[in-house]
Structure formats: structure tokens, C-alpha cells
Design a protein around this motif. Structure first.
Motif, short mmCIF file in Angstrom:
data_model
loop_
_atom_site.label_atom_id
_atom_site.label_comp_id
_atom_site.label_asym_id
_atom_site.label_seq_id
_atom_site.Cartn_x
_atom_site.Cartn_y
_atom_site.Cartn_z
N SER A 90 0.83 -1.20 0.00
CA SER A 90 0.00 0.00 0.00
C SER A 90 0.86 1.25 0.00
N THR A 91 0.26 2.36 -0.39
CA THR A 91 0.97 3.64 -0.36
C THR A 91 1.42 3.95 1.07
N TYR A 92 0.57 3.68 2.04
CA TYR A 92 0.93 3.90 3.44
C TYR A 92 2.17 3.11 3.82
N THR A 93 2.21 1.82 3.45
CA THR A 93 3.37 0.98 3.78
C THR A 93 4.64 1.53 3.15
N LYS A 94 4.55 1.93 1.89
CA LYS A 94 5.74 2.46 1.21
C LYS A 94 6.23 3.74 1.88
N GLU A 95 5.30 4.58 2.33
CA GLU A 95 5.69 5.80 3.02
C GLU A 95 6.38 5.48 4.35
N CYS A 96 5.85 4.50 5.07
CA CYS A 96 6.48 4.08 6.32
C CYS A 96 7.88 3.53 6.07
N ILE A 97 8.02 2.72 5.04
CA ILE A 97 9.32 2.14 4.71
C ILE A 97 10.33 3.23 4.37
N GLU A 98 9.88 4.24 3.64
CA GLU A 98 10.78 5.31 3.26
C GLU A 98 11.35 6.02 4.48
N VAL A 99 10.50 6.32 5.45
CA VAL A 99 10.96 6.99 6.67
C VAL A 99 11.83 6.04 7.49
N LEU A 100 11.37 4.80 7.68
CA LEU A 100 12.13 3.83 8.47
C LEU A 100 13.53 3.64 7.91
N CYS A 101 13.64 3.42 6.61
CA CYS A 101 14.95 3.13 6.01
C CYS A 101 15.84 4.36 5.99
N ASN A 102 15.26 5.54 5.89
CA ASN A 102 16.06 6.76 6.02
C ASN A 102 16.65 6.87 7.42
N VAL A 103 15.86 6.55 8.43
CA VAL A 103 16.34 6.59 9.81
C VAL A 103 17.43 5.54 10.03
N LEU A 104 17.23 4.33 9.50
CA LEU A 104 18.25 3.29 9.62
C LEU A 104 19.55 3.72 8.94
N LYS A 105 19.42 4.29 7.77
CA LYS A 105 20.61 4.77 7.05
C LYS A 105 21.36 5.82 7.86
N SER A 106 20.63 6.75 8.46
CA SER A 106 21.26 7.82 9.22
C SER A 106 21.95 7.28 10.47
N ALA A 107 21.53 6.09 10.94
CA ALA A 107 22.16 5.45 12.09
C ALA A 107 23.27 4.48 11.66
#
Length: 255
Positions: free
Chosen positions: A43-60
Motif C-alpha cells: 500500500s501507499t501507506y506501507t511504502k511511506e512508512c518504509i521510506e521513513v524507516l529506512c532513512n532513519v536506519l541509514k542515518s544510524a
């Protein structure tokens, strides 16, 4: 090229790969790693969540591992670039699925691609399950973003449970992700309710700059030109840190 040896985490598998071919940056294997998998028709919602989650993981400084498929997989790779590892079910000379050609090319150029299959080997159906065991086995945690009850992602969750690799899921509405809701209900997964708290389990989370002028300015989305005119090239540093995202010449805070 071929890795000199199999990464240590894969040796806990009952049937570890005998060898792995690679293209890209093998130093990513030294980072903490989190697998992110799920539906191809996410879903669009899931993809949006993944985008934020993976950005945070990358920054860590955490590497995101997935299987290069459409939907959840490729969304995770794109958000985590260049800190991402793609594991493929064919020889690395065969780009599959073809609709992900551009993003898979980025994985080859900036991240790391792995496969236990030699050049010319096609992506046969059973090889996707074999690929999944490598995705799971490489990582310190598995995130099932969205899944049906009968799916490869649920088989990945079962493998992670067997290996005592922690499984996490995203919050989902009833009826939209029966697989992840089943995992939660049966205490086979934990809920991610805070991206930063989750990332802090595996890496060093940078201070959240919620009160930062740049984050505030980009909160509701602005043009890239306006952001650059006001703050200069530091905008690109904020993108690398996972604090903002740049898409279609617009900038938006992810906090």
C-alpha cells in the motif's frame, strides 16, 4: 566476483550457501544489518512508512537488506541507498524484475548485490525462497512491513523465529496485512511504534533535529530551489542524514 568467504552470520543457517557472488561495496557487510521485506503490492501507506524507516536506519549507519522485488523490497533499497544490500535469485548478469532495472543498477553501483547463483542462472521459483534465507540470515533483525498469511515474507518470519532473529512489523489496519497482524497476535513479532527507538537497537541514532530551522522550513514540503536558496548545499547533507527527502524537485521533512 566471488566473496573470499561466507559472511559469519550465514553459518547459522541449516543450509548456508557454499559461495556468494557479488557486485559492489563489500564493506557494507561489516555494518549492522536489518532486513526489510513484504508485499509486492504494498500500500501507499506501507511504502511511506518504509521510506521513513529506512532513512532513519541509514542515518544510524545501519545497512538495509532486501530481495530487489517490486513493492516493499525496492522501496526499502531506494530509501536506504547507498547503505543497502540486495540478494538476488538469479545470476547477477540477469536483472530481475526488469521493471526495477534502474534501482537495481543503483544497488550494483552504490550498494552491494549478492547471489549464490552463477552468471546465466535464471530466477526460478524455488530460488526466491533460497534467496530469502540469505536475506534473513545476514541480519540482526527482520522487519515484515506488510504481508499476506500465505507469502514468502511469512516464511522468512518463520525462519527468523527459528534462528531467534527478532521479527518486527509496522502498524497496519485490519484486513490490509493479515500476515503481520497474525505475527503480532501470536507474539511472534514486535511492533515498531517509533523509528528512532527501533534504529537505536542496532546503531547510533543521531539527535533528532525536530526544532531545526531546515526541518521546520521543509515540514510541509517546499521546492528544492527555495530550500537551496535559503540554506545552500547543506540541504543535501540533511538528505544523507535521513532528516529530509528530496523527490521531484521538492523537499520535505521526514520527522
Amino acid at each position: 566476483m566471488r566473496l573470499e568467504s561466507i559472511p559469519e552470520p550465514l553459518k547459522r543457517l541449516k543450509n548456508p550457501p557454499k559461495e556468494l557472488n557479488f557486485i559492489g561495496d563489500t564493506s557494507l557487510l561489516e555494518l549492522p544489518k536489518v532486513a526489510v521485506v513484504g508485499l509486492r503490492k504494498a500500500s501507499t501507506y506501507t511504502k511511506e512508512c518504509i521510506e521513513v524507516l529506512c532513512n532513519v536506519l541509514k542515518s544510524a549507519n545501519i545497512c538495509v537488506v532486501s530481495g530487489g522485488a517490486i513493492g516493499v523490497d525496492i522501496a526499502a533499497h531506494k530509501a536506504a541507498m547507498p547503505k543497502t544490500i540486495g540478494v538476488f535469485a538469479s545470476g547477477l548478469d540477469i536483472i530481475y524484475p526488469s521493471q526495477n532495472r534502474t534501482s537495481i543498477g543503483e544497488i550494483y553501483a552504490k550498494g552491494l548485490a549478492l547471489s549464490e547463483y552463477d552468471e546465466g542462472e535464471p530466477p526460478l521459483a524455488y530460488r526466491f525462497l533460497e534467496r530469502n534465507r540469505i536475506v534473513v540470515g545476514l541480519c540482526e533483525a527482520l522487519v515484515v512491513a506488510q504481508a499476506d498469511l500465505k507469502s514468502g515474507s511469512m516464511q522468512s518470519a518463520r525462519l527468523a523465529n527459528e534462528l531467534k532473529i527478532p521479527v518486527y512489523v509496522l502498524p497496519q489496519r485490519m484486513g490490509e496485512s493479515s500476515g503481520t497482524n497474525f505475527l503480532l497476535a501470536n507474539k511472534k513479532a514486535e511492533l515498531i511504534d517509533d523509528y528512532y527507538k527501533f534504529a537505536s537497537l542496532f546503531g547510533e541514532v543521531k539527535e533528532q533535529k525536530i526544532d531545526d530551522d531546515i526541518v521546520k522550513f521543509c515540514k510541509d514540503g517546499v521546492s528544492l530551489d527555495d530550500a537551496l536558496a535559503k540554506f545552500g548545499d547543506i540541504i543535501y547533507e540533511y538528505e544523507l542524514d535521513g532528516l529530509i527527502e528530496i523527490s521531484n524537485l521538492r523537499v520535505k521533512s521526514v520527522l
